[in-house]
Design an enzyme around this catalytic site. Sequence first.
Site: not given
Ligand code: SAH
Length: 352
Positions: A89, A335
């Site tokens: 996605e 995500c």
């Molecule tokens: N793996 C990488 C990039 C993908 S996630 C990383 O960990 O940075 C992108 C961002 O969204 C990251 O900062 C992650 O911690 C955050 N994220 C993931 N799930 C989330 C959620 N449910 N609410 C808010 N931020 C979230």
Amino acid sequence: MKEILQDLSREELNTLIEQLGEKKFRAGQVYLGLMQGKKLSELNVPASLRAALLARFEDEPVRILETFVSQEDGTKKYLFALADGNLIEGVLMKYKYGNTQCVSTQVGCRMGCKFCASTLGGRLRDLTSGEILGQILAVNRSEGGTLKDRAVTNVVLMGSGEPFDNYDNVIKFLRHLTAEEGIDLSARNISLSTCGLVPEMRRFAEEGIPLNLTVSLHAVTDEERARTMPIAKRYKISEILEACANYFERTGRRYIFEYTLISGENADEAHALALAKLLKGRPCHVNLIRLNAVKERSLRAAEEQDAKKFLEVLEKQGISATLRRSMGSDIGGACGQLRAQYSQIFPDGKIS
Ligand code: SAH
């Protein structure tokens, strides 16, 4: 699955066209067509060349299966199908200054962060460079963009997956994205987010791609971080900060920390003060975002007023910070939410 033509670098494409016994200039035509987001079957080349390419390569390695448009803010969420039936996605966020596309780098993720939907089913496989690029080509085309007048002006590697867990393909993708003859995006308009894989952060500082390096911090001590992010058991916050300082030294680029505010976990005033102390004097910026609650997880978002208070404390302490709006929350903007939703319809995460 056949091979993916979009995986080839410009030089590799030249060699292929030569091997197929075609004139050199055909490579340029093929490359241009691909960068315009065309399927192989739509390439403006002789039918014999199209047939030769289609015999070996996927016609459309990344296909938009569904588009969801947020009624709140116009954010678009895309569900893409890969050639092997896997689903990924992406999101397109519309801002005053342009459109930012968020791309996935893996099918699922194996980092196991407790707040994230991408990691619910683990990692199924890495994406190839052409599949990462293909997300942008498909969206740019569907938004009516061209190579000259792009509908996608900024790219963030913040979709499903950990970019540094798929290092080589991500680097190849970034070279494609920034190539003059390709999409020609400035590294300044690209952000890469990592959960903090320290060796790869250091390696990346030497690649000569001065993009905006973003690290998902989400906690102020290693113990607290390990509660929601298993990777914290491997790398300490102090090691991450050293790798960030090295990145600044090598690229001159200020770095960014993501800090997702989770109620009862990391969002108190004491956390804000501790975060300010940790980051004081560093050339960095903090992006605060309230948790986008994931149905399968028990964690809750911090209240709006607590998030504002957190921001105030940071600012008062002289830390550059912003509280980001959570966009597209009505369409599963976070995500992995959309893919997880679809995986209930297609239990193995794939479509046939
Ligand atoms: N793996 C990488 C990039 C993908 S996630 C990383 O960990 O940075 C992108 C961002 O969204 C990251 O900062 C992650 O911690 C955050 N994220 C993931 N799930 C989330 C959620 N449910 N609410 C808010 N931020 C979230």
